[in-house]
Design a protein around this motif. Sequence first.
Motif, PDB file in Angstrom:
ATOM      1  N   ASN A 154       0.831  -1.200   0.000  1.00 35.99           N
ATOM      2  CA  ASN A 154       0.000   0.000   0.000  1.00 35.99           C
ATOM      3  C   ASN A 154       0.869   1.255   0.000  1.00 35.99           C
ATOM      4  OD1 ASN A 154      -2.945  -1.061   0.835  1.00 35.99           O
ATOM      5  ND2 ASN A 154      -1.421  -2.176   2.030  1.00 35.99           N
ATOM      6  N   ALA A 173      -8.866   8.412   8.576  1.00 38.87           N
ATOM      7  CA  ALA A 173      -8.852   7.029   8.094  1.00 38.87           C
ATOM      8  C   ALA A 173     -10.257   6.448   8.022  1.00 38.87           C
ATOM      9  CB  ALA A 173      -7.971   6.174   9.000  1.00 38.87           C
ATOM     10  N   ASP A 199      -9.552   4.014   1.750  1.00 39.46           N
ATOM     11  CA  ASP A 199      -8.562   3.655   0.736  1.00 39.46           C
ATOM     12  C   ASP A 199      -7.179   4.240   1.034  1.00 39.46           C
ATOM     13  OD1 ASP A 199     -10.425   2.207  -0.683  1.00 39.46           O
ATOM     14  OD2 ASP A 199     -11.020   3.923  -1.915  1.00 39.46           O
ATOM     15  N   TYR A 248      -3.922   4.578   3.558  1.00 43.57           N
ATOM     16  CA  TYR A 248      -3.290   3.711   4.555  1.00 43.57           C
ATOM     17  C   TYR A 248      -2.288   4.518   5.381  1.00 43.57           C
ATOM     18  CZ  TYR A 248      -1.992  -0.745   6.572  1.00 43.57           C
ATOM     19  OH  TYR A 248      -1.815  -1.786   7.452  1.00 43.57           O
ATOM     20  N   ASN A 270      -7.096   0.243   8.157  1.00 39.66           N
ATOM     21  CA  ASN A 270      -6.140   0.980   7.342  1.00 39.66           C
ATOM     22  C   ASN A 270      -5.166   1.840   8.159  1.00 39.66           C
ATOM     23  OD1 ASN A 270      -8.400   2.565   7.968  1.00 39.66           O
ATOM     24  ND2 ASN A 270      -8.100   3.918   6.209  1.00 39.66           N
TER      25      ASN A 270
END
Length: 354
Positions: free
Chosen positions: A192, A214, A219, A221, A245
């Motif tokens: 990621n 977050a 999406d 991270y 995440n």
Amino acid sequence: MSMILINGYFLCRRLTGIERYAYEITLRLDKIISSGEISIIIPSDFKNIPPYKNLTIIKYKKKIPHILWQMVTLQFFLLTHRQYTILEFGNTCLPLAPGIVFLHDIYCEFFPEDFVSFRDKVIRLYNRWQYRLIAKRAKKIGTVSYFSKNQIAQTYHITPERITVIYSSWNHFLSVKADYSVFDTYPVLLENEFYFSLGSLSKRKNIRWIIEYAVKNPDSYFAVSGTSLPTTQIENLDNNAGLKNILLLGYLDDAKVKALMEKCKAFILPSYYEGFGLTPVEALSCGAQVIVARAASLPEIFGNTAHYIDPFDTDVDLNVLLKEPVESPEEILKKYSYDEAAKQVYKLIKEVLR
């Protein structure tokens, strides 16, 4: 003849912001003074003493908790060795033997709501007493930004001329070799694009901003490292069960931190109160983009080299923010130098001794 004595207890503590500042400046001060010109007092059972060549090392008593060392051991030593003027790097002043004191910020004065538990309230009470003692009794006060200088002068009604600004620096990172094994331990970071943050669970570090962002942006991270952070997933923090995440990395050494700074999408410091803000400067030295809060000293320290966020508002698109142009960090990195800081500390010492 009066002599300067550095309180070396910072060597017994983990090298976070204030301790790092004291460690690096003392190393460089040792290089520019004459042999025996300045002394440093260290608990007698402490072993990992830096290779000082000119500082006179005084080993005295055994290591005890910090507050007892300050208020009992060190106080007694100075009362029985009147030739010394103490140099304190760490926000503390001895009531009966004040000297040169560095007061990095006065956070405890402005955010009482951050201190909830009984222990936290006692810590705040002690710190506020120390702040006032420094303002009233220190021979000279050092601090790390004009933001802090102005707050100290205005809050305690003292003349600004008593306060000298000596910035912190990032130069210690030059000797750190990045340790990429951190990505073997946490392979998810290779899978990621990640934002990296380094701090603690201290409320002013404002990890809540990252949590809230977050939640809104699954999406994106985030990897967060620092003291007081357990090595665990974020679902165990703040009742945000299922939030996948954010990865809490716990304490990491400088080599692993440098690797993360080199590879992150951007380094984030959402803190709403900082006297200087060292970690984003370290990140700039690694080539990272930095995102910091538009608060406290941070606009002064970073100027146009950083992207800015509101520390109390997560309605922002970081991807869009990072597309905004910023200036090269070259001038900022030149500006913050431990070598220059050590020269300024030495000048301050000579002013006090005169």
